[in-house]
Motif scaffolding. Sequence first.
Motif, PDB file in Angstrom:
ATOM      1  N   HIS A  83      12.808  43.001  10.222  1.00 16.37           N
ATOM      2  CA  HIS A  83      13.879  43.029  11.177  1.00 16.37           C
ATOM      3  C   HIS A  83      15.323  41.710  10.570  1.00 16.37           C
ATOM      4  CE1 HIS A  83      12.067  45.931  13.000  1.00 16.37           C
ATOM      5  NE2 HIS A  83      11.027  45.367  12.788  1.00 16.37           N
ATOM      6  N   PHE A  84      14.446  41.049   9.605  1.00 16.95           N
ATOM      7  CA  PHE A  84      14.737  39.748   9.570  1.00 16.95           C
ATOM      8  C   PHE A  84      16.307  39.879   8.029  1.00 16.95           C
ATOM      9  CE2 PHE A  84      11.898  37.407  12.668  1.00 16.95           C
ATOM     10  CZ  PHE A  84      13.133  37.110  13.138  1.00 16.95           C
ATOM     11  N   LEU A  94       3.083  38.947   8.450  1.00 24.22           N
ATOM     12  CA  LEU A  94       5.183  38.567   7.703  1.00 24.22           C
ATOM     13  C   LEU A  94       6.109  39.871   7.034  1.00 24.22           C
ATOM     14  CD1 LEU A  94       4.007  35.170   6.588  1.00 24.22           C
ATOM     15  CD2 LEU A  94       4.644  35.342   8.200  1.00 24.22           C
ATOM     16  N   GLN A  95       5.392  40.595   6.822  1.00 23.60           N
ATOM     17  CA  GLN A  95       5.880  41.491   5.774  1.00 23.60           C
ATOM     18  C   GLN A  95       6.798  42.678   6.843  1.00 23.60           C
ATOM     19  OE1 GLN A  95       3.178  43.383   3.489  1.00 23.60           O
ATOM     20  NE2 GLN A  95       4.352  43.021   1.272  1.00 23.60           N
ATOM     21  N   LEU A 109       8.221  30.945   7.676  1.00 26.23           N
ATOM     22  CA  LEU A 109       9.507  31.231   6.863  1.00 26.23           C
ATOM     23  C   LEU A 109       9.757  31.264   5.509  1.00 26.23           C
ATOM     24  CD1 LEU A 109      11.030  29.749  10.303  1.00 26.23           C
ATOM     25  CD2 LEU A 109      11.569  31.647   9.415  1.00 26.23           C
ATOM     26  N   GLN A 110       9.200  30.787   5.038  1.00 29.73           N
ATOM     27  CA  GLN A 110       8.980  30.245   3.210  1.00 29.73           C
ATOM     28  C   GLN A 110       8.631  31.533   2.425  1.00 29.73           C
ATOM     29  OE1 GLN A 110       7.154  26.586   3.451  1.00 29.73           O
ATOM     30  NE2 GLN A 110       8.969  25.484   3.002  1.00 29.73           N
ATOM     31  N   ASP A 111       7.093  32.100   3.524  1.00 24.46           N
ATOM     32  CA  ASP A 111       6.734  33.345   2.448  1.00 24.46           C
ATOM     33  C   ASP A 111       7.819  34.179   2.774  1.00 24.46           C
ATOM     34  OD1 ASP A 111       4.441  31.382   1.624  1.00 24.46           O
ATOM     35  OD2 ASP A 111       3.279  32.404   3.878  1.00 24.46           O
ATOM     36  N   MET A 112       8.271  34.562   4.186  1.00 26.56           N
ATOM     37  CA  MET A 112       8.864  36.113   5.136  1.00 26.56           C
ATOM     38  C   MET A 112      10.222  35.410   3.384  1.00 26.56           C
ATOM     39  SD  MET A 112       8.798  36.361   8.732  1.00 26.56           S
ATOM     40  CE  MET A 112       8.981  35.449   9.100  1.00 26.56           C
ATOM     41  N   LEU A 145       9.206  37.070  -0.155  1.00 26.11           N
ATOM     42  CA  LEU A 145       8.646  38.898  -0.111  1.00 26.11           C
ATOM     43  C   LEU A 145      10.703  39.078   0.104  1.00 26.11           C
ATOM     44  CD1 LEU A 145       5.730  38.466   2.977  1.00 26.11           C
ATOM     45  CD2 LEU A 145       6.079  38.977   0.114  1.00 26.11           C
ATOM     46  N   LYS A 146      11.110  38.452   1.034  1.00 23.46           N
ATOM     47  CA  LYS A 146      12.479  39.119   0.441  1.00 23.46           C
ATOM     48  C   LYS A 146      12.883  39.141  -0.158  1.00 23.46           C
ATOM     49  CE  LYS A 146      15.033  40.600   4.792  1.00 23.46           C
ATOM     50  NZ  LYS A 146      14.641  41.739   5.088  1.00 23.46           N
TER      51      LYS A 146
END
Length: 127
Positions: free
Chosen positions: A85-86, A79-80, A53-56, A59-60
């Motif tokens: 989708h979130f 993860l990308q 989640l931290q990585d996503m 990236l977001k």
Amino acid sequence: MCIRDRSNTLHLRKKLLMQLSDFLYNKISNIQINKIWQKQNLNHILQYTTSWLQDMLYLKITTQLNEKYIKNIDLIDTLQVLMTHFKKQYLLILLDISLKTQANLKTNINNQLAIEKLLLLWYKYYT
């Protein structure tokens, strides 16, 4: 940690992410993934989900991929894709739930219910 333990940990982390991805894509059911994840250490699952989640979120939020800030660089492709989708606020909610559940591990929580809640929230916020 010896090399073999590290290799096993990396393999398990990747396997769990693939299972989560399969669950979100409706390739496996909530019941199936729940049975699989119940066999794992809940603390490890929460550590992995927190780092994903931290990585996503990173990236977001950012437009540039800087590998020194990504904890799961070996899982970056998955993860990308998942990240798209979130919504950002849903990733923050999931991160909050993951961290709170980790903190509650010191109390006598029901692991099965904790896993079910986490998975259902992932599914709920997946768009």
